[in-house]
Design an enzyme around this catalytic site. Structure first.
Site, PDB file in Angstrom:
ATOM      1  N   HIS A 128      33.231 -68.264 116.941  1.00 58.79           N
ATOM      2  CA  HIS A 128      34.489 -67.600 117.299  1.00 58.79           C
ATOM      3  C   HIS A 128      35.492 -68.555 117.944  1.00 58.79           C
ATOM      4  CE1 HIS A 128      32.396 -66.845 121.293  1.00 58.79           C
ATOM      5  NE2 HIS A 128      33.613 -67.161 121.723  1.00 58.79           N
ATOM      6  N   ASP A 158      27.014 -66.636 115.406  1.00 57.89           N
ATOM      7  CA  ASP A 158      28.122 -67.163 116.214  1.00 57.89           C
ATOM      8  C   ASP A 158      27.925 -68.635 116.551  1.00 57.89           C
ATOM      9  OD1 ASP A 158      30.590 -67.091 117.438  1.00 57.89           O
ATOM     10  OD2 ASP A 158      29.828 -66.324 119.339  1.00 57.89           O
ATOM     11  N   SER A 240      33.018 -70.641 126.060  1.00 53.99           N
ATOM     12  CA  SER A 240      32.361 -70.383 124.778  1.00 53.99           C
ATOM     13  C   SER A 240      31.997 -71.672 124.057  1.00 53.99           C
ATOM     14  CB  SER A 240      33.275 -69.578 123.859  1.00 53.99           C
ATOM     15  OG  SER A 240      33.143 -68.219 124.091  1.00 53.99           O
TER      16      SER A 240
END
Length: 391
Positions: A128, A158, A240
């Protein structure tokens, strides 16, 4: 207007206004919202919209050389004194292997983190973080900036791999540990780029393992279901794709999402990381094959309970449908069976079983503990393979 509070959302830090400066200013934000939801560590509403526009075929599937042996170049593991982790030594050892990632495209951008996979310049991050497409710039701990390109992405887990187009000779690759050995209460350190503050280190403990977490997959349709490591170390938008280290400086997870009180607030001590074993396996497949294989049970599931012959009630995953010709059906699993464990690990519901299956490899044999008509039995299943879909 109803709001779904059960899904996690990828966390990408908000982009700075164009043109992007070398480092964007940061300001503190006070959050007073009372809604609860899980947020992925790289996104805001505006960025989320930008990520949704990514073409399905983004992320080259060109043949790549496999990652080279990394032992001589990895960040040196650190030995604690036996009483408490030496976090200063760990941070000094591992920070050179952690990078800040900025993605800029016509529709906007995102910021995240990454960890150096090998000295050829490959970097593991979250899908992402790079899903929106655009120009990717990677900043090393000493401030050097390099352009990067996507090697491969895997929305199902992911995980993504990017590569520096002109890597330096002194790139330091991270050392990876065995995430299967991670235990509740173990000390950990998250290092990343929260809110553009590169090389930020935060510490905490492992709060839970095998925590089923579902997050949205921007523009990809199917949610990401992860058998995650839960930590209380502070994780915020921009973390992230960054590494979670153990007390010896080995990567045991890739931080990906948090539970927060609103989509604009930060850490409340509920962070989640993709186990390193899963991330490393997927990354290797992306480099070698351009795509990752996913284990497949061949069932449609719902949350439920089962009562055993001795009157005990257990949580489990109810089989709504076993796909004809699929691994589960071929092994004898039936509609209305309740799966309460996989390889002796408890199953608390549909997401729990899905997460357990997705962290395994096609061809693995698993033993399901099933309650059928009040009787408990075991069913051995050889997992199949498919790109995406149901458990």
């Amino acid at each position: 207007m109803s709001i779904d509070l059960t899904q996690t959302v990828p966390l990408v830090a908000p982009p700075p206004p164009p043109p992007p400066p070398p480092r964007r200013p940061w300001r503190a934000v006070v959050v007073t919202a009372v809604v609860t939801g899980v947020v992925a560590v790289a996104g805001t509403v505006a960025v989320q919209a930008a990520l949704d526009d990514r073409p399905d075929d983004a992320g080259p599937a060109q043949e790549q050389a496999a990652p080279e042996e990394r032992a001589p170049e990895t960040a040196p593991p650190v030995t604690a004194d036996g009483t408490a982790p030496d976090w200063q030594a760990v941070a000094e050892a591992v920070r050179p292997s952690v990078v800040a990632i900025a993605v800029r495209g016509p529709a906007g951008g995102s910021e995240g983190s990454g960890v150096v996979l090998d000295t050829d310049g490959r970097i593991i991050t979250n899908d992402h973080v790079v899903a929106g497409g655009g120009r990717i710039m990677v900043t090393l701990v000493d401030g050097r900036v390099y352009e990067a390109e996507v090697v491969g992405t895997d929305p199902t887990t992911d995980v993504a791999v990017i590569a520096l187009t002109d890597p330096p000779d002194d790139l330091v690759a991270a050392a990876f540990g065995d995430s299967d050995e991670v235990a509740v209460g173990e000390p950990v350190m998250a290092v990343g780029n929260p809110l553009g503050l590169d090389s930020t280190a935060t510490t905490g403990i492992v709060s839970a393992v095998d925590r089923p977490v579902s997050t949205g997959s921007p523009g990809r349709g199917e949610p990401v279901v992860t058998n995650a490591i839960q930590v209380d170390a502070a994780i915020n938008p921009g973390n992230s794709g960054g590494p979670l280290f153990d007390a010896s400086g080995r990567v045991v997870g890739i931080t990906s999402s948090i539970l927060t009180t609103s989509r604009s607030s930060g850490s409340i001590g509920l962070g989640f990381a993709i186990p390193a074993n899963l991330a490393l396996r997927v990354a290797t497949e992306l480099v070698e094959d351009g795509a990752a294989a996913h284990a497949f049970l061949g069932v449609r599931l719902a949350d439920g309970t089962a009562r055993t012959a001795d009157g005990t009630v257990r949580l489990g995953a109810v089989v709504v449908e076993a796909t004809a010709g699929g691994p589960a059906a071929d092994a004898g699993l039936r509609t209305d069976d309740v799966v309460v464990a996989i390889d002796d690990e408890p199953v608390s519901g549909a997401e729990s079983l899905t997460a357990q299956v997705r962290e395994r490899t096609p061809g693995d044999e698993v033993t399901l503990t099933v309650v059928r008509g009040g009787e408990t039995r075991t069913v051995d299943v050889v997992l199949g393979s498919r790109e995406e879909g149901r458990a």
